[in-house]
Motif scaffolding. Structure first.
Motif, PDB file in Angstrom:
ATOM      1  N   PRO A  28      16.738  -2.155 -22.903  1.00  0.00           N
ATOM      2  CA  PRO A  28      18.142  -1.973 -23.248  1.00  0.00           C
ATOM      3  C   PRO A  28      18.421  -2.529 -24.649  1.00  0.00           C
ATOM      4  N   CYS A  29      19.038  -1.681 -25.478  1.00  0.00           N
ATOM      5  CA  CYS A  29      19.379  -2.050 -26.861  1.00  0.00           C
ATOM      6  C   CYS A  29      20.854  -1.782 -27.095  1.00  0.00           C
ATOM      7  N   PHE A  30      21.366  -2.357 -28.158  1.00  0.00           N
ATOM      8  CA  PHE A  30      22.741  -2.085 -28.539  1.00  0.00           C
ATOM      9  C   PHE A  30      22.810  -0.702 -29.167  1.00  0.00           C
ATOM     10  N   VAL A  31      23.819   0.047 -28.802  1.00  0.00           N
ATOM     11  CA  VAL A  31      23.990   1.431 -29.248  1.00  0.00           C
ATOM     12  C   VAL A  31      23.888   1.505 -30.772  1.00  0.00           C
ATOM     13  N   GLY A  32      23.071   2.456 -31.222  1.00  0.00           N
ATOM     14  CA  GLY A  32      22.920   2.694 -32.649  1.00  0.00           C
ATOM     15  C   GLY A  32      22.024   1.715 -33.376  1.00  0.00           C
ATOM     16  N   THR A  33      21.370   0.822 -32.628  1.00  0.00           N
ATOM     17  CA  THR A  33      20.461  -0.156 -33.244  1.00  0.00           C
ATOM     18  C   THR A  33      19.142  -0.170 -32.486  1.00  0.00           C
ATOM     19  N   ARG A  34      18.214  -0.932 -33.001  1.00  0.00           N
ATOM     20  CA  ARG A  34      16.964  -1.196 -32.293  1.00  0.00           C
ATOM     21  C   ARG A  34      16.930  -2.653 -31.830  1.00  0.00           C
ATOM     22  N   ILE A  35      18.084  -3.287 -31.786  1.00  0.00           N
ATOM     23  CA  ILE A  35      18.184  -4.687 -31.374  1.00  0.00           C
ATOM     24  C   ILE A  35      18.301  -4.731 -29.856  1.00  0.00           C
ATOM     25  N   ALA A  36      17.295  -5.343 -29.225  1.00  0.00           N
ATOM     26  CA  ALA A  36      17.265  -5.407 -27.768  1.00  0.00           C
ATOM     27  C   ALA A  36      18.180  -6.513 -27.253  1.00  0.00           C
ATOM     28  N   VAL A  37      18.803  -6.241 -26.116  1.00  0.00           N
ATOM     29  CA  VAL A  37      19.641  -7.239 -25.453  1.00  0.00           C
ATOM     30  C   VAL A  37      18.816  -8.494 -25.196  1.00  0.00           C
ATOM     31  N   TYR A  38      17.577  -8.310 -24.777  1.00  0.00           N
ATOM     32  CA  TYR A  38      16.680  -9.430 -24.505  1.00  0.00           C
ATOM     33  C   TYR A  38      16.540 -10.331 -25.728  1.00  0.00           C
ATOM     34  N   SER A  73      17.409 -20.120 -27.343  1.00  0.00           N
ATOM     35  CA  SER A  73      16.707 -21.007 -28.273  1.00  0.00           C
ATOM     36  C   SER A  73      17.672 -21.927 -29.024  1.00  0.00           C
ATOM     37  N   GLY A  74      18.984 -21.706 -28.821  1.00  0.00           N
ATOM     38  CA  GLY A  74      19.954 -22.594 -29.444  1.00  0.00           C
ATOM     39  C   GLY A  74      20.778 -21.985 -30.559  1.00  0.00           C
ATOM     40  N   MET A  75      20.521 -20.726 -30.911  1.00  0.00           N
ATOM     41  CA  MET A  75      21.329 -20.094 -31.956  1.00  0.00           C
ATOM     42  C   MET A  75      22.753 -19.917 -31.455  1.00  0.00           C
ATOM     43  N   THR A  76      23.698 -20.029 -32.351  1.00  0.00           N
ATOM     44  CA  THR A  76      25.092 -19.792 -32.002  1.00  0.00           C
ATOM     45  C   THR A  76      25.411 -18.306 -32.169  1.00  0.00           C
ATOM     46  N   VAL A  77      26.532 -17.915 -31.610  1.00  0.00           N
ATOM     47  CA  VAL A  77      26.984 -16.529 -31.771  1.00  0.00           C
ATOM     48  C   VAL A  77      27.142 -16.217 -33.254  1.00  0.00           C
ATOM     49  N   GLU A  78      27.711 -17.134 -33.989  1.00  0.00           N
ATOM     50  CA  GLU A  78      27.937 -16.937 -35.420  1.00  0.00           C
ATOM     51  C   GLU A  78      26.617 -16.742 -36.169  1.00  0.00           C
ATOM     52  N   GLU A  79      25.596 -17.510 -35.814  1.00  0.00           N
ATOM     53  CA  GLU A  79      24.286 -17.367 -36.465  1.00  0.00           C
ATOM     54  C   GLU A  79      23.657 -16.015 -36.151  1.00  0.00           C
ATOM     55  N   ILE A  80      23.792 -15.566 -34.915  1.00  0.00           N
ATOM     56  CA  ILE A  80      23.224 -14.264 -34.526  1.00  0.00           C
ATOM     57  C   ILE A  80      23.919 -13.148 -35.297  1.00  0.00           C
ATOM     58  N   PRO A 123      24.060  -8.219 -38.990  1.00  0.00           N
ATOM     59  CA  PRO A 123      25.427  -7.814 -39.315  1.00  0.00           C
ATOM     60  C   PRO A 123      25.911  -6.583 -38.551  1.00  0.00           C
ATOM     61  N   GLU A 124      24.998  -5.826 -37.952  1.00  0.00           N
ATOM     62  CA  GLU A 124      25.431  -4.665 -37.165  1.00  0.00           C
ATOM     63  C   GLU A 124      25.993  -5.083 -35.802  1.00  0.00           C
ATOM     64  N   LEU A 125      25.848  -6.371 -35.460  1.00  0.00           N
ATOM     65  CA  LEU A 125      26.383  -6.889 -34.207  1.00  0.00           C
ATOM     66  C   LEU A 125      27.657  -7.685 -34.461  1.00  0.00           C
ATOM     67  N   THR A 126      28.472  -7.794 -33.407  1.00  0.00           N
ATOM     68  CA  THR A 126      29.686  -8.608 -33.451  1.00  0.00           C
ATOM     69  C   THR A 126      29.601  -9.629 -32.317  1.00  0.00           C
ATOM     70  N   ALA A 127      30.543 -10.526 -32.288  1.00  0.00           N
ATOM     71  CA  ALA A 127      30.607 -11.495 -31.194  1.00  0.00           C
ATOM     72  C   ALA A 127      30.769 -10.769 -29.859  1.00  0.00           C
ATOM     73  N   ALA A 128      31.449  -9.629 -29.864  1.00  0.00           N
ATOM     74  CA  ALA A 128      31.610  -8.844 -28.634  1.00  0.00           C
ATOM     75  C   ALA A 128      30.264  -8.331 -28.125  1.00  0.00           C
ATOM     76  N   HIS A 129      29.351  -7.985 -29.021  1.00  0.00           N
ATOM     77  CA  HIS A 129      28.011  -7.561 -28.614  1.00  0.00           C
ATOM     78  C   HIS A 129      27.276  -8.707 -27.910  1.00  0.00           C
ATOM     79  N   VAL A 130      27.399  -9.897 -28.461  1.00  0.00           N
ATOM     80  CA  VAL A 130      26.725 -11.054 -27.865  1.00  0.00           C
ATOM     81  C   VAL A 130      27.303 -11.327 -26.475  1.00  0.00           C
ATOM     82  N   ARG A 131      28.621 -11.250 -26.337  1.00  0.00           N
ATOM     83  CA  ARG A 131      29.239 -11.423 -25.012  1.00  0.00           C
ATOM     84  C   ARG A 131      28.772 -10.331 -24.060  1.00  0.00           C
ATOM     85  N   ALA A 132      28.604  -9.112 -24.561  1.00  0.00           N
ATOM     86  CA  ALA A 132      28.114  -8.014 -23.724  1.00  0.00           C
ATOM     87  C   ALA A 132      26.693  -8.304 -23.239  1.00  0.00           C
TER      88      ALA A 132
END
Length: 73
Positions: free
Chosen positions: A18-28, A36-43, A48-57
């Motif tokens: 499973p990846c985010f729509v329009g990207t190759r970034i996997a949910v995993y 690993s300790g990264m914050t939402v802001e760091e991710i 940049p193609e992701l938002t905080a809403a993607h991380v919550r998803a």
């Protein structure tokens, strides 16, 4: 948020993970970064193609999978 609007599985992309729509970034990957300790802001800064809403998803997606696994058949 409707998860199917932001998360998809496509054959041939990231081995069908499973990846985010329009990207190759996997949910995993996002879940792994959070673990690993990264914050939402760091991710979001690193991807940049992701938002905080993607991380919550991603978190919601993981929670839904866990509920399915924990439910007796």
């Amino acid at each position: 948020m409707e998860l199917t609007s932001v998360i998809e599985t496509r054959a041939g992309v990231r081995s069908g993970k499973p990846c985010f729509v329009g990207t190759r970034i996997a949910v995993y990957d996002v879940l792994d970064y959070l673990a690993s300790g990264m914050t939402v802001e760091e991710i979001v800064a690193d991807f940049p193609e992701l938002t905080a809403a993607h991380v919550r998803a991603a978190i919601e997606f993981a929670a839904m999978r866990e509920r399915r696994l924990a439910t007796p058949a």
